[in-house]
Each structure stands twice: as C-alpha cells, then as structure tokens.
Design an enzyme around this catalytic site. Structure first.
Site, PDB file in Angstrom:
ATOM      1  N   GLY A 137      -4.210  -4.499  -6.468  1.00 16.71           N
ATOM      2  CA  GLY A 137      -3.235  -5.446  -6.104  1.00 16.71           C
ATOM      3  C   GLY A 137      -2.316  -5.252  -5.101  1.00 16.71           C
ATOM      4  N   CYS A 138      -1.741  -6.282  -4.636  1.00 20.41           N
ATOM      5  CA  CYS A 138      -0.901  -6.341  -3.440  1.00 20.41           C
ATOM      6  C   CYS A 138       0.499  -5.273  -3.462  1.00 20.41           C
ATOM      7  CB  CYS A 138      -0.451  -7.779  -2.734  1.00 20.41           C
ATOM      8  SG  CYS A 138       0.232  -8.683  -4.066  1.00 20.41           S
ATOM      9  N   TYR A 139       1.173  -5.485  -4.432  1.00 18.71           N
ATOM     10  CA  TYR A 139       2.299  -4.751  -4.565  1.00 18.71           C
ATOM     11  C   TYR A 139       1.804  -3.219  -4.812  1.00 18.71           C
ATOM     12  CZ  TYR A 139       5.452  -8.824  -5.536  1.00 18.71           C
ATOM     13  OH  TYR A 139       6.355  -9.825  -5.558  1.00 18.71           O
ATOM     14  N   THR A 141      -0.674  -1.652  -3.719  1.00 15.14           N
ATOM     15  CA  THR A 141      -1.016  -1.042  -2.636  1.00 15.14           C
ATOM     16  C   THR A 141       0.284  -0.638  -1.782  1.00 15.14           C
ATOM     17  OG1 THR A 141      -3.094  -2.379  -2.279  1.00 15.14           O
ATOM     18  CG2 THR A 141      -2.169  -1.476  -0.288  1.00 15.14           C
ATOM     19  N   SER A 142       1.218  -1.671  -1.743  1.00 10.69           N
ATOM     20  CA  SER A 142       2.349  -0.961  -0.889  1.00 10.69           C
ATOM     21  C   SER A 142       3.070   0.209  -1.463  1.00 10.69           C
ATOM     22  CB  SER A 142       3.373  -2.223  -0.720  1.00 10.69           C
ATOM     23  OG  SER A 142       3.863  -2.500  -1.900  1.00 10.69           O
TER      24      SER A 142
END
Lengths: 320, 320, 320, 320
Positions: A137-139, A141-142
């Site tokens: 997921g994008c969150y 990953t960060s």
C-alpha cells in the site's frame, strides 16, 4: 522486448503504469483490459477483461480494486505468468485479518501462501523468485521504508508507541467521482480521516511486527504522501544514530535517499520512484519525515520495480 | 460607537481585522497606520505611523512584526489606551526565553509583567482587567484550546510525551514575498519545517506547563490550521472521557465546538472565529484533531474578542 | 421578521442563500426543503419537499435544477407567494427556444408571461411588481451588466461581433460528483467547453437583443467568473467613452463598480454581491473585463436582492 | 555525446532544460552557469558566469532575462558555438521596436541580422543553418502555431480583427518572488493583465504580418497556456475548412496535434512538447483553442528542438 498485461488499465495506477512503460526499453504493455462496471472499454482505449489473453504476455499487473484481483490472479498463475497485484488482496497473510479489515471473505485464501509482500528494498530475493507479488500500500511504503531498518537494529524503544501522521494527495482515493473527491471538497481544505481504523494499519503492523498509531489525512494536492513519524529511541540513542542506521541501510539503493539536512517536500519526489527520508530530534523523540509519490513508489513504480525483478530485467529500467 | 487604531494595517492580520470591524456595530477602525519599510502608506490606503494619534482612539491593535510592537505598545499604554498585541512581543513572560527564541533582546521587559496571555476562553477575567493583552500565536491557539482542560483535569499521563503535528495554510507565513511563499513553492507541495525548533513551542510549553513535541507543516491552502495531537491518557481513561471533559469545559463557549462524531475540516472553520475539536482513540493513544482559521481565531478574531472584553463590549460582537 | 422557503437547499446556491440569510435582519429561512433524488433530507438538515408548506412563508426561493422548478413555482404562485427561481425555467420567454436549448418541453409555458428577468439593476421596478422572477444565469449576469448600457447608448458597432470569453470556477457546475468536477480533473487544469452551444448564449441574446459569440472555460478555483469581452465601438468612440457611459449608468448602484484603473480580480469580488468592471483599449477594439462571484451576484446574492425588492425590504439588506 | 552550456541555469526555463537533457541520449549539459545578482551559484549547484567556458561545449542555451543575453550571445558566437537564446533579445528584428517594447536600447543590434526566429515547425531549414536562434515567446508559440498556416492559406478575413485571449500559469512570470507570484495572490484568483500593451504583441504581429488583439491572463496553475483565438473566416469558409488546413499542415509534425473533436486541456500537454489545437464554430466566427506547456513547447522544449537541429541531432531527441 517482453510484454505485459495491465488489468484495470483505466484507473490512476493503471494509467501511471502505462506512462512508465512508455519509457521502458525492455517491457511494453501489449494488453490493456478493464473489468470496471460502467466503463465502456472501447471509449477508454482498453479492452474488456478476457482471461484467455493473459497467456499472451510475459507478466501481469493487476490494478483492479481489492476483491476483484483474486480471480484474475488465479487465471494468470494457472497460465504460469508472474503477477504483481497492486490491490490489497494478497497483502495480509491471514485471511481472517483480511476479512476483518476489508469486510469480505478472502476469495483465494489458497494463494496467500505464494504471495510475497513486495517492499522491494526489503524483499528483493523473494520477489525475484516469486510468482505472485503483493505490491505494498502507498501509506505503508512511506512508513515501512524508514521504520524497518530501525526496528531491525533495535533502535525503536519497545515501550513507547510509534506514531505515523500521514498526509496523502487525492489520487490515493482513486478516480471514481464522489463527494469526497469533488474539487469543492478538497480544494482549500484539509482533514484527518479513518483515525484508528484505516485498512493500512494492519498491513503496517504485519510487516513491522508491532502496531503503529496511524492517522491519514487528505491533502489538497493530486499526488504525494508525506508521513511524519514519531519514535522514541532507546536510552542513549539519538537522531544522528537513527539517521546513520538508515544511511547505511540505503546507501546503495537507487530509490531511497536519506537526507543529510533539510526535510523532504512532495515536489522533490513527484513523478519519481524515490522515497526521501529525514530524521530530526524534537524533545525526547525522533521525528522522521518520509515522502513518496503515491502513484509511483507507492503504486505503479514499485510494481514495475518488482516486475523487472521477476522478469529478470534491470530493476531500475523505466524508473530513472 | 467606540474607535480603535490598527498599527500594521497592511499585512494579512491587519487586513483581516479591518474586514471584521466592517461588521462590528460598536467599534470602528478610525486610524490605520503602518511602519513597514518599503510600504508607501498612501498607496495602501493607510497612514504612516504617528504615535501621537494613539490617544485619539479607544483601543489599539498591534499587527506589526515581533520586535516592532514594543515601542508602539509603550506609547499606547502611556496614553492609557488598552492594547492588544498580535505580535509575539509579550507572549513569553521570561525576557531571557524571548531573547533565546527570537534572537533579540526584549525591547520592553518592564512591560512584560502587565501583559495578559489572551487565550480568551482561559483568561476572560484577566483580559477584561488588562491594559495589555498578548494575543496568542496561531499554532498555540489550536493546540492549547484542547489541551488545557485535559491538563487541568489530570487526563494527560505525565510520563508520555504530548505530540502536536500541525498543518498551516500559507497566510501564516505573512504577506512578504519570498521563495517560501512563491506559488511555485507551495502549490501541489507539502512539507514539514522547523522540527524541534519552532518559536511557538516555548509559548505552548509556558501555557501548558509542560513541553510538547511540535511539528509544523506548510499546506497548499491560504487559510487554516489543523493540529493532530497525540496524547496518552492515564490508565483506565479513554477517548470518551477526554471528549466529555472538553464538552463540559466548552459547553457554554460560543467559539469552541467539541464534536460528537467526525473530525473537523478546514472548510468548517474558514472565515469563522471557531475552534472545532474532535477526540478519537487509536491504539493506546487518544488523537485530538483541532481546526481553526489562523487569521481569525488564530489572530484577528481572537484579538477582537479580547478587545471587546477590554472595552466593555459584547464579547462576540463582530464575530458571529 | 419575514420568512422564506428555500427549495433545493442542499446544493451550492441553496447553501449560499442560507449563509446570506444568516446575516439578514428582516428575512429568515424558516423552511428548507429538497426534492433531490438520492438525498436523505434528514441527513442534510432539510426536509423533504412538501408543497403545502409554501403557504407558511412570505417568499419562496427555488434552487432546484431546471425542469424541476416549474411545478413548485406553480404551487407557490397559487398560494400567492412571490417566487424567485434560480433555475433556468423562466429565463427564456419563448417556450420553443427553451425546448431547443434545454432538450425538454417547458413544463409551465402559461407562467412564462408572468416572469420578470431579474437582472436587478435593469429591472428594478418590474421586479418590485413581479410575482415570479427568473434569476439570471451566472455567465449572463457578468456579461449583460457591462453590455446593456453600451447597447442602449449605441456604443456597440452593429456590424462587428461581440465576443465574451468567460472563465468560471467549479461551483458553477454544481455539487453533484462527476468526472468533470473530480479534483484530479480540475486542479492544475484549464479548458474551454461548450463552444458555440452553451445554454446561456440564447439567454444573453434575448436580453441584449443580439447574438454574442460566447466561450465558457473552467477555472481551477471554486468561486468566481471573469468575463473578458471584446467589442468594436463605432467610429470616433473609444474606451474612455465606454467607461464614461458605464460610470454614469452605475454611479448610484451599490453592487456595480466601474474601475478607473486596473482590472478586476476574482478575489476582489469573492463572497460579495459586487460586479466589478474595467474597460481598456486594445488595437481597434475595446476590452471589457467583468468579475462577479458566481454564487453571489451570479446566483444567491442577486436572488436575495430581488426578493428584498419583492417583499418591500431594503434592497441591500443581507448583502453588504 | 555532444555537450552544451546553460547560462541562467537557476530559473524555471534553465531548470526545465536540465530536466529534459537528463533523458537526452546525445546531448548533455556539461556547463551550468548563472549571472543572476544575489544568487550564490555554489548553493544552487551552478557556477558563476565565465564566458571563457563557452568554447568548451558544442552549443549554448541562454536562459537569462532579456537584456543580459546579448553579451553572452556575442561571446558564444565569437567562439563559433551555436546559440539558442530563450530571452527576448533577438526576437524582434527591428532594434527601434525592441527599444520601444522593452524600454532599453538593444545591446547588440549588429547581431539581429543573424538571428532566426525559431518557431521550429515554420523555420526548420533556417534553424538548421543558423548560428543564433531566437526562441519564440510562450504566448506567441501558442498563437502562431494555429494562425500561421491559416494566414498563409488566406483563411483569415483581412477586414476583421484577430483576437487572442490567452491564459497562462504562474511559471511564465518567473521564479523571482513578488507580490504578483505570492501564493496568496494567485491561489483561488484569476485576472487579465497588460491589456493592449503586452510585450509579446509586437512579436506576434511581426511573425504573423498583422496585428492581433492580445489579452493575457494569469491562471492559478503552475504550468500551461491555453489561448482561445477568435478569427473571422472569409465568406463561404467555415471551421471545417480551417481545421482541414491545419490538419494538412501539421499531419507529419510530431509536436503539433490538430484535434478531430473536443478541445485541448492543459493537463493533456503538461510536461510535453506538444501543441494541441482545436477549431470550432461559434456564430459568425471560428474559435481556435491551442494549448502548450509554457515551460516546454513554450520555452525549454522548443529550445532543445532547435538545438537538436543546429547540432545535427534527431529533432525529437529528449522530447518524446
């Protein structure tokens, strides 16, 4: 030149993948399909979903919503084509947790054992050998890119909570029109949402091995995530130590940059596959800021990074 | 009809005050002055600073940068005119802390003892009796309004840090053109700044009686602050208790609203003197979200609220 | 205190009207209703449409989509309640032109003869005497206010086309989510649409007595219209003459301002009922720039201006 | 691999050129210099201007402000290095017109005869043979590309004015902070400026052979220009004829696209070297909409297109 299919080619991540592949010298998107209800494929320049065509390509990207990916993944795997799934279907290893998180029984629990969680910098060898990669997921990953090395090195105090205060652009909410994505709801506005119950929290916890207090927010920008992460270092450890740990871990990585000074801005990473990370001290805590483009390193870019590995291509091809 | 002077009438807070006063039925801005170098007063429709004119009005607002306010405040006080200072000059009670924070010796340490910190809902009686009110900073207003009642009630665990992750629109950076405020630097961008060293942190600590881990961010909007605040409640205490505490404390307050459900959005408070607050649970912590318009409740609106009290007018006049 | 009903209270114009009425000292919105399919009235704080309640108020605002207004207007008129209709239903006097423009037969052609086109500054006496006012479209308001006095004075050459190049904020497209109003379609974007076939062109032509070449564009802002209008003056006439004509015509009008120098900006009129107009020369033509807030002077503000007149209230009440 | 110098490397066009060259396979930026007062070159990663280094490269791009380019151009030409000047210094052939337009005497009138106006699609052979190319202005590029073929084909009526209503993003105003480029002045705002007196009008008139009524506007976006152009076709000629003329003229051009249907949007051309053009009918006129990215086809992209030709490289290299 190898070929790939993109299933779910009309959404933001599918479109981003198409754009990235236009610069790829060894892989091209030869099959574009969509199964989205209400989309007239011919209008969008894509074809209606036809599972039989998956055998015509070397690899398959799934950009469908969660729930819809499992059936296509199964068809591709049966045709012995490697799959990178950008949906959430194979991210959680426990089907009961999937059901609790996404509200539906998992459609292909028998495939979960084959899936590799593809945070590339932390799973490279596994990805290379995998038939099915669950793209993070994008969150997550960060948040995981800065936290995983610190957790491994024992630089996060066990007793204090880890807090991730994340802010995302609107493209993370997808292309479907809704009251939430209406210009009038986003422009000159800002808000937190899903406090204590966002679907990415279990995913982060699974990979990090501990729960994180996670608060997502909606920014009035199109692309980008900035996560501001608060951690308590063990006694005698400070921001410099955390920065040095990350610096060592990512020194050779082309897509993760640990900053010596300053903090990352969304515009630094927009349109790139980079994750930029800074570590600062603030009172008793360390504050980690981490920026990615949610559509690239947070979705299509990392997916391509993984597919490059699975097909034996140069990992950075199409991404620099 | 009473009258007031606005010194520093060309900046964002001065302009906002002028706009608010246009709807005020008992107070009007009869003297507008500026001391800003490089401003041609006549062009901006204001006059050059003339301390002698302060005696012609009933009250004085100072919208000058910090450092410049002290001299004008002294003149107004000598003329026995009540002063609301929107700069930082009288917010910190300790002149040494002021010097350490703002980089200059305080220009009027003898006046510090007279200054009342004007977070109106927590200083009403003191403000009514004051000759000099230090109007709170924008970030501190958004953070102290939810935290002060909780601290007083003993609902913040002493051992865990309090974290305020705040996001502000560009108007907080003032009207002067700079690389930071250039459209190209702000639009479609987002970043943290001043981590661990922002000037509002000592102000928050002074009022709250304990340090806070404070991280400000710059939003691509013009107005508004949203602070996301992470606190550890004592054992056996939860989000419902914190919400009930705030609900009780602010039940009768016209400008502080504690939400039953949902979270505050910037657009809910834009152009208003409101502070909207929500409390949610997230793992072991409580997450408080607090939204204000930085130019109104975070500056001109609260200043007018204070001046109304000092002049014996209805507190809400011009603000509803 | 008089009362009014707002039918269609959940859309942008209905909401704007509610906001304006909160500052009105002689008129309050006592009945809020909606007939929008899919809206759960209780959720939005309004009631489901009940024609019987129209008799309970002194005046009725219709903020419904075109087509839906006629039926409600008839009920209100039968109850002898004055109506201001913000939809397009009663703007065109010719039902055949309405059908050709809006694609449906007119639902109440018998009422068209009673309707007054409510461009207030040009129809004040008629509005005062009217039972049914057709509130002008947003684009037409921005175009007709500068052009009507010039046409009347013979200052527009008959032989040359009049061109209106108009740019509108997104709120003009309404609150319903669509691909067109998605943040990702609007933000950092700009386009022309409906060239040569926008529904406001016949309305402008009807009122001006001649056709206009009209091109609307979609701006990445929420509110505001700027129309840039190109006209050919007769021989021997220049920009100064046109400006003087407008200056004379609008000298006493509180809501139309003709500028001596500079050009109007959207932010000058945002949130106001103003139309600001400038006239410049450019080669053989005169260039008129005209700015309004599309939700105020272009919709709810002008509607309130008209209702004030119809109810015998001060025309500017609630609008200054 | 050939090399080039960029003088003025810290501004928006210099930075855009650097970004484009990173993808170029046959040309790299080996010398980056700036002469901007107040810029500390080392901070920006560039060197202070040193004319001696121009001989070390194969070609020279000038991204300096107008006025500053002439001296550098002379040095490069003396070193027999081909020059593409992105400033306005060599666009106007008549030094008196330059002085009248830009307010200063031309610094190198003797070089004007050598300069080729580099609207690439209309000057390809001249550019290939040139030592000095004046890169066209951003607005003129968007306006001349559609108009030149129509003028040549006699499809613009001589007696009626040509009107170009252009809208540009903020990057066209450059990187220097100013009140005009402050986020608070641009965001949620829109305005016309320089009506009847913009510096690009004489440039358009020179190339088109006739004056154009030109009105620029400032959009709240970072990149992009959309020009809406109103022309009167001769009797018996319509929009289809104009579209067919442009279609024929640009059929083989990789960077100019004439649309069959719809109108161009800024997002269609953002980050590309494309000019997209549509032709529609509106009453007696034809309405041409033309979109470019002002920093690419309107500046750095077209400059690179020209330099590719001058150095004998593939014209599209680095631009697809």
């Amino acid at each position: 030149m190898k070929t790939c299919a993109i299933v779910g080619a009309t959404g933001y991540t599918g479109q981003e993948l198409i754009a990235l592949l236009q610069r790829h010298r060894a892989l091209r998107a030869s099959v574009l399909m969509t199964a989205r209800p209400g989309v007239q494929p011919e209008q969008e320049g894509v074809d209606a979903l036809d599972l039989g065509r998956l055998a015509d390509v070397d690899g398959v990207f799934l950009c469908t919503p969660h729930g819809a990916a499992s059936r296509v993944a199964r068809a591709a795997l049966e045709a012995q084509r490697p799959v990178v799934d950008l949906s959430a279907d194979f991210r959680l290893r426990d089907p009961a947790l999937f059901a609790a998180t996404y509200g539906d029984e998992h459609a292909a629990p028998d495939l979960l054992g084959d899936a590799v969680y593809g945070l590339t910098e932390h799973a490279r060898a596994h990805v290379q050998a995998a038939s099915l990669v669950a793209n993070p997921g994008c969150y997550p990953t960060s948040i995981l890119l800065p936290l995983l090395p610190l957790a491994t090195a024992g630089l996060l105090a066990e007793t204090a909570p880890v807090i991730a205060d994340s802010k995302s652009g609107v493209s993370g909410a997808g292309k479907a029109p809704s009251e939430r994505t209406h210009f009038g709801s986003v422009h000159e506005n800002f808000l937190a949402y899903g406090i204590g119950r966002h679907r990415h929290a279990p995913e982060i916890a699974q990979e990090l091995g501990r729960a994180v207090v996670f608060t997502p927010h909606l920014l009035p920008v199109f692309r980008g995530i900035l996560s501001t992460i608060y951690v308590q270092p063990p006694a005698g450890v400070g921001a410099d130590d955390l920065r040095a740990c990350l610096w060592d871990r990512y020194r050779a990585e082309p897509f993760v940059q640990v900053m010596d000074a300053g903090t990352p801005e969304l515009r630094d990473v927009r349109g790139t596959n980079l994750c930029k990370i800074a570590v600062d001290a603030s009172g008793p805590l360390c504050v980690i800021t981490s920026a990615i483009d949610n559509l690239v390193k947070g979705a299509a870019g990392q997916a391509l990074q993984n597919m490059n590995l699975m097909l034996g291509l140069e990992e950075t091809e199409g991404l620099l």
